[in-house]
Design an enzyme around this catalytic site. Structure first.
Site, PDB file in Angstrom:
ATOM      1  N   GLY A 274      45.540  27.168  29.400  1.00  0.00           N
ATOM      2  CA  GLY A 274      44.188  26.698  29.690  1.00  0.00           C
ATOM      3  C   GLY A 274      43.619  27.180  31.007  1.00  0.00           C
ATOM      4  CD  GLU A 316      53.042  26.636  25.726  1.00  0.00           C
ATOM      5  OE1 GLU A 316      54.105  26.421  25.140  1.00  0.00           O
ATOM      6  OE2 GLU A 316      51.966  26.072  25.410  1.00  0.00           O
ATOM      7  N   GLY A 318      47.399  32.174  28.174  1.00  0.00           N
ATOM      8  CA  GLY A 318      47.040  33.234  27.232  1.00  0.00           C
ATOM      9  C   GLY A 318      45.896  34.039  27.819  1.00  0.00           C
ATOM     10  CB  CYS A 391      22.716  37.177   7.685  1.00  0.00           C
ATOM     11  SG  CYS A 391      21.333  37.751   6.785  1.00  0.00           S
ATOM     12  CD  GLU A 392      25.206  32.208  10.619  1.00  0.00           C
ATOM     13  OE1 GLU A 392      24.983  31.292  11.435  1.00  0.00           O
ATOM     14  OE2 GLU A 392      26.146  32.214   9.827  1.00  0.00           O
TER      15      GLU A 392
HETATM   16  N1  LLP Z   1      49.405  26.461  24.751  1.00  0.00           N
HETATM   17  C1  LLP Z   1      48.859  25.702  23.793  1.00  0.00           C
HETATM   18  C2  LLP Z   1      49.641  24.637  23.177  1.00  0.00           C
HETATM   19  C3  LLP Z   1      47.547  25.917  23.373  1.00  0.00           C
HETATM   20  O1  LLP Z   1      47.017  25.168  22.430  1.00  0.00           O
HETATM   21  C4  LLP Z   1      46.800  26.963  23.973  1.00  0.00           C
HETATM   22  C5  LLP Z   1      45.433  27.219  23.551  1.00  0.00           C
HETATM   23  C6  LLP Z   1      47.406  27.752  24.967  1.00  0.00           C
HETATM   24  C7  LLP Z   1      48.714  27.464  25.338  1.00  0.00           C
HETATM   25  C8  LLP Z   1      46.726  28.898  25.631  1.00  0.00           C
HETATM   26  O2  LLP Z   1      45.543  28.577  26.250  1.00  0.00           O
HETATM   27  P1  LLP Z   1      44.810  29.624  27.230  1.00  0.00           P
HETATM   28  O3  LLP Z   1      45.680  29.774  28.448  1.00  0.00           O
HETATM   29  O4  LLP Z   1      44.668  30.910  26.530  1.00  0.00           O
HETATM   30  O5  LLP Z   1      43.483  28.992  27.489  1.00  0.00           O
HETATM   31  N2  LLP Z   1      39.580  29.637  21.089  1.00  0.00           N
HETATM   32  C9  LLP Z   1      39.303  28.975  22.352  1.00  0.00           C
HETATM   33  C10 LLP Z   1      40.542  28.623  23.079  1.00  0.00           C
HETATM   34  C11 LLP Z   1      41.426  27.749  22.234  1.00  0.00           C
HETATM   35  C12 LLP Z   1      42.734  27.603  22.844  1.00  0.00           C
HETATM   36  C13 LLP Z   1      43.611  26.757  22.009  1.00  0.00           C
HETATM   37  N3  LLP Z   1      44.878  26.579  22.597  1.00  0.00           N
HETATM   38  C14 LLP Z   1      38.410  29.869  23.183  1.00  0.00           C
HETATM   39  O6  LLP Z   1      38.047  30.928  22.709  1.00  0.00           O
HETATM   40  O7  LLP Z   1      38.008  29.516  24.288  1.00  0.00           O
END
Ligand code: LLP
Length: 470
Positions: A274, A316, A318, A391-392
């Protein structure tokens, strides 16, 4: 609530307050762009030693470009700052076999949250012992593969899943390393967080009301489960530590309750992902060098408060690893001036991608920025909206951006901070083939994902003569 359909123009105030009109629309804000992105003397952007014009000629548009140098730089910064922590890269942000190999080479572990992500990781030869499996509804097949391969940890999300994993462990005659996912009632986004008494959502076991403790005890008493610890993920695009502080307090209280009940201490606390990145110049994410010591201090402080040992720690991330490494490239097809009344107007720039390759603006109202990529321009910047081909009317890629007033047909629009949750969330809406992802480094291009073709899509259509089913 907004029903499906058009999103109406905010006529009264065409530019949002956070968006400053740049004195030079060609300038690159370094916090938005991947590390090797520069504007060459010729005016075009260069990424990984390649000019955007050459990139587009070779790869086409739309396309996603991952700056490999940026990836390595960020990985090293996170590893350095979070020294002593285990870092699981969250594959949901973006995962291919090549990315999994980079993660492996970087010495990071890998968080997967579906059978698909697990399959990619295993296909890349990623060491299962460094894989953590997430998901609130992992399939039996997924769990079987994870257990057979010997994944390092399965993060349990429900009592049904505890039973399922226990049964499979029994069947295979193994002891499975597990964590439980605790829901702390903290929901964090950017610099705001909400801490509620209970959390009305699908993930994990609530710390309030004792459910998480029951789950821990259930695992502890199972001869087939090796309880490693507690996992907590509080949200996305978080810029500071306030939300983590509340989550750490609530999870460590759980550690204390467990210790009181069993006389033993669980060893590991995972604070999830996050960690935010900058999408626009107004964004101010904390860097890992600030976050890591602050989080450690919070955990030490809270652990002392509860009289427990400081647990082993993991995170974690991402987006924070791959997000800023990616740039999306689109080609302009049409430019339209829309009168907003008074003396105001907005320039709608339609490009050859859209919500099918980046759903984030439509789904979350996510803000992005953009520049002209193929050339510089001396023409004064105009308030523009970069929109897709779908188309939106909600098919917006960059809601508000100042682009040179002469941006026109054939120009390339480059969108930074596009490495996470864009191509990984892409769809085939309107039967649009998904764009390729290439990595660039030292003037070389490597394809991570090739461009999807119309033929690829037709092959799924069993009514089609050449269908894969024939
Ligand atoms: N660990 C868990 C259990 C998670 O659910 C997530 C993200 C992460 C790690 C990694 O989060 P990050 O560091 O990448 O923010 N699609 C959304 C984000 C959804 C993330 C869901 N879980 C967006 O595009 O902002």
């Amino acid at each position: 609530m907004h029903v499906a359909g058009s999103i109406h123009a905010d006529v009264a105030s065409p530019a949002p307050v956070w968006l400053e009109k740049p004195s030079d629309a060609n300038a690159l804000d370094p916090k938005l762009w991947s590390i090797s992105t520069t504007r060459a003397d010729s005016g075009e952007l260069r990424i990984g030693g390649l000019g955007v014009n050459e990139l587009v000629e070779r790869v086409g548009t739309p396309a996603y470009v991952i700056d490999e140098a940026d990836f390595w730089e960020r990985v090293e910064r996170w590893k350095g700052a979070f020294d002593g922590w285990q870092i699981y890269y969250a594959g949901k942000a973006f995962l291919t076999t090549k990315i999994a190999r980079w993660i492996d080479k970087a010495g990071l572990s890998l968080d997967v949250c579906s059978l698909g992500e697990l399959t990619v990781a295993l296909a890349a030869g990623f060491d299962p012992a460094r894989i953590g499996m997430h998901g609130n509804n992992k399939t039996e097949q997924e769990l079987r593969i994870g257990i057979e391969k010997g994944v390092g940890r399965i993060i349990l999300d429900s009592f049904d899943e505890i039973e399922r994993v226990e049964r499979l462990a029994q069947e295979y005659g193994v002891v499975v390393p597990v964590m439980i996912r605790a829901t702390t009632g903290v929901e964090a986004h950017t610099h705001e967080y909400i801490a509620t008494a209970h959390d009305d959502q699908k993930f994990g076991f609530a710390t309030t009301g004792g459910t998480a403790l029951v789950a821990l005890m259930r695992c502890y008493h199972s001869p087939r489960l090796n309880l490693l610890g507690v996992h907590s993920h509080i949200g996305s695009q978080i810029y500071d530590t306030d939300g983590f502080e509340v989550a750490a307090r609530r999870t460590l209280k759980l550690f204390k309750q467990f210790q009181d009940a069993t006389g033993e201490q669980i060893t590991t606390l995972d604070l999830g992902g996050g960690f935010g990145i900058a999408y626009t110049s107004a964004d101010t994410p904390a860097d890992p060098e600030t976050l890591a010591p602050a989080l450690r201090d919070i955990i030490i402080h809270e652990s002392r408060g509860y009289g427990i040992d400081v647990p082993e720690l993991s995170i974690e991330p991402g987006r924070a690893i791959i997000g800023s490494a990616g740039t999306a490239l689109y080609q302009v097809g049409t430019v339209k001036e829309v009168d907003l009344g008074g003396s105001e107007s907005r320039t709608y720039i339609s490009v050859d991608g859209g919500m099918s390759d980046n759903i984030r603006p439509a789904l979350y109202g996510a803000e992005y920025s953009a520049v002209l990529g193929n050339r510089a321009s001396g023409v004064a910047p105009k308030l523009s909206r970069v929109v897709g081909l779908h188309c939106e009317s909600g098919d917006i890629l960059v809601r508000d951006v100042f682009l040179p007033g002469d941006t026109g047909i054939g120009d390339i629009i480059a969108v930074p901070a596009s490495g996470a949750y864009s191509r990984s969330m892409a769809s085939n809406y309107n039967h649009t083939p998904r764009p390729p992802v290439v990595s660039v480094a030292d003037g070389k291009i490597e394809t991570l994902l090739r461009r999807e073709t119309l033929e690829d899509m037709l092959r799924l259509d069993v009514g089609y003569e050449g269908s894969a089913d024939e």
